[in-house]
Motif scaffolding. Structure first.
Motif, PDB file in Angstrom:
ATOM      1  N   LEU A  89       0.940  -1.307  -0.070  1.00 14.74           N
ATOM      2  CA  LEU A  89       0.114   0.031  -0.103  1.00 14.74           C
ATOM      3  C   LEU A  89       0.766   1.540  -0.113  1.00 14.74           C
ATOM      4  CD1 LEU A  89      -2.835  -1.278   2.476  1.00 14.74           C
ATOM      5  CD2 LEU A  89      -3.364  -0.346   0.284  1.00 14.74           C
ATOM      6  N   LYS A  90       0.419   2.228  -0.720  1.00 15.40           N
ATOM      7  CA  LYS A  90       1.041   3.631  -0.747  1.00 15.40           C
ATOM      8  C   LYS A  90       0.214   4.698  -0.089  1.00 15.40           C
ATOM      9  CE  LYS A  90       2.940   2.100  -5.148  1.00 15.40           C
ATOM     10  NZ  LYS A  90       3.086   2.267  -6.813  1.00 15.40           N
ATOM     11  N   PRO A  91       0.666   5.799   0.378  1.00 11.57           N
ATOM     12  CA  PRO A  91      -0.110   6.979   0.889  1.00 11.57           C
ATOM     13  C   PRO A  91      -1.051   7.315  -0.112  1.00 11.57           C
ATOM     14  CG  PRO A  91       2.297   7.170   1.336  1.00 11.57           C
ATOM     15  CD  PRO A  91       2.292   5.986   0.471  1.00 11.57           C
ATOM     16  N   GLU A  92      -0.728   7.433  -1.413  1.00 13.67           N
ATOM     17  CA  GLU A  92      -1.996   7.795  -2.297  1.00 13.67           C
ATOM     18  C   GLU A  92      -3.130   6.744  -2.527  1.00 13.67           C
ATOM     19  OE1 GLU A  92       1.315   7.278  -3.057  1.00 13.67           O
ATOM     20  OE2 GLU A  92       1.845   6.671  -4.961  1.00 13.67           O
ATOM     21  N   GLN A 115     -12.851   3.331   5.242  1.00 17.78           N
ATOM     22  CA  GLN A 115     -11.888   3.991   5.200  1.00 17.78           C
ATOM     23  C   GLN A 115     -10.468   3.266   5.299  1.00 17.78           C
ATOM     24  OE1 GLN A 115     -11.532   7.626   5.153  1.00 17.78           O
ATOM     25  NE2 GLN A 115      -9.475   7.222   4.664  1.00 17.78           N
ATOM     26  N   VAL A 116      -9.453   3.840   4.154  1.00 18.07           N
ATOM     27  CA  VAL A 116      -8.238   3.011   4.322  1.00 18.07           C
ATOM     28  C   VAL A 116      -7.459   4.292   4.176  1.00 18.07           C
ATOM     29  CG1 VAL A 116      -6.445   1.894   2.810  1.00 18.07           C
ATOM     30  CG2 VAL A 116      -8.999   0.969   2.853  1.00 18.07           C
ATOM     31  N   THR A 117      -6.439   4.022   5.445  1.00 18.87           N
ATOM     32  CA  THR A 117      -5.336   5.242   5.434  1.00 18.87           C
ATOM     33  C   THR A 117      -4.014   4.705   5.528  1.00 18.87           C
ATOM     34  OG1 THR A 117      -7.015   6.418   6.804  1.00 18.87           O
ATOM     35  CG2 THR A 117      -4.517   7.212   7.100  1.00 18.87           C
ATOM     36  N   VAL A 118      -2.952   5.191   4.647  1.00 15.29           N
ATOM     37  CA  VAL A 118      -1.821   4.593   4.560  1.00 15.29           C
ATOM     38  C   VAL A 118      -0.998   5.868   5.048  1.00 15.29           C
ATOM     39  CG1 VAL A 118      -0.234   3.603   3.172  1.00 15.29           C
ATOM     40  CG2 VAL A 118      -2.590   3.075   2.804  1.00 15.29           C
ATOM     41  N   SER A 119       0.011   5.636   5.901  1.00 16.54           N
ATOM     42  CA  SER A 119       0.848   6.484   6.358  1.00 16.54           C
ATOM     43  C   SER A 119       2.159   6.364   5.799  1.00 16.54           C
ATOM     44  CB  SER A 119       1.022   6.602   7.932  1.00 16.54           C
ATOM     45  OG  SER A 119       1.657   5.365   8.456  1.00 16.54           O
ATOM     46  N   ALA A 120       2.859   7.699   5.520  1.00 19.35           N
ATOM     47  CA  ALA A 120       4.204   7.400   4.894  1.00 19.35           C
ATOM     48  C   ALA A 120       5.306   6.927   5.823  1.00 19.35           C
ATOM     49  CB  ALA A 120       4.585   8.857   4.407  1.00 19.35           C
TER      50      ALA A 120
END
Length: 120
Positions: A89-92, A115-120
């Motif tokens: 998974l990527k932040p985008e 909701q899907v949230t991907v942190s850097a």
């Protein structure tokens, strides 16, 4: 009238994985296709970008270029279920993901969104 119930969203670090599930609760019309969309920022759900989908009996699996090679869609249209395995998974990829079901006739049925949230 039944509904589609989504689960599996959450917060993950970049490079991680999540698995989304979308299952029918109650009576749902037979599915011609099922899949996942995610709205671009500022866009409504109905104008969301296609992510992945399956056709009747899983005869075809479809992916957007943005997720091809990272996401895997699976499911069973006969039972109105669709899953999305998301790897690398990527932040985008951060967004609300909506599952949908297209019956042979009548309008599209939507899940409630997860909701899907991907942190850097």
């Amino acid at each position: 009238q039944g509904q589609l119930v989504e689960s599996g969203g959450g917060l993950v670090q970049a490079g991680g994985s999540l698995r989304l599930a979308c299952e029918a609760s109650g009576h749902i019309p037979n599915a011609h296709t099922m899949g996942w969309l995610r709205p671009s920022p500022g866009k409504e759900r109905d104008l969301g970008d296609f992510v992945a989908g399956i056709t009747r009996s899983g005869s075809r699996l479809l992916y957007s270029d943005a997720v091809k090679g990272r996401f895997t869609v699976s499911g069973d249209t006969a039972n109105s279920t669709v899953y999305l395995q998301m790897n690398n998974l990527k932040p985008e990829d951060t967004e609300v993901y909506y599952c949908y079901l297209d019956p042979p006739i009548d309008g599209r049925i939507w899940g409630q969104g997860t909701q899907v949230t991907v942190s850097a």
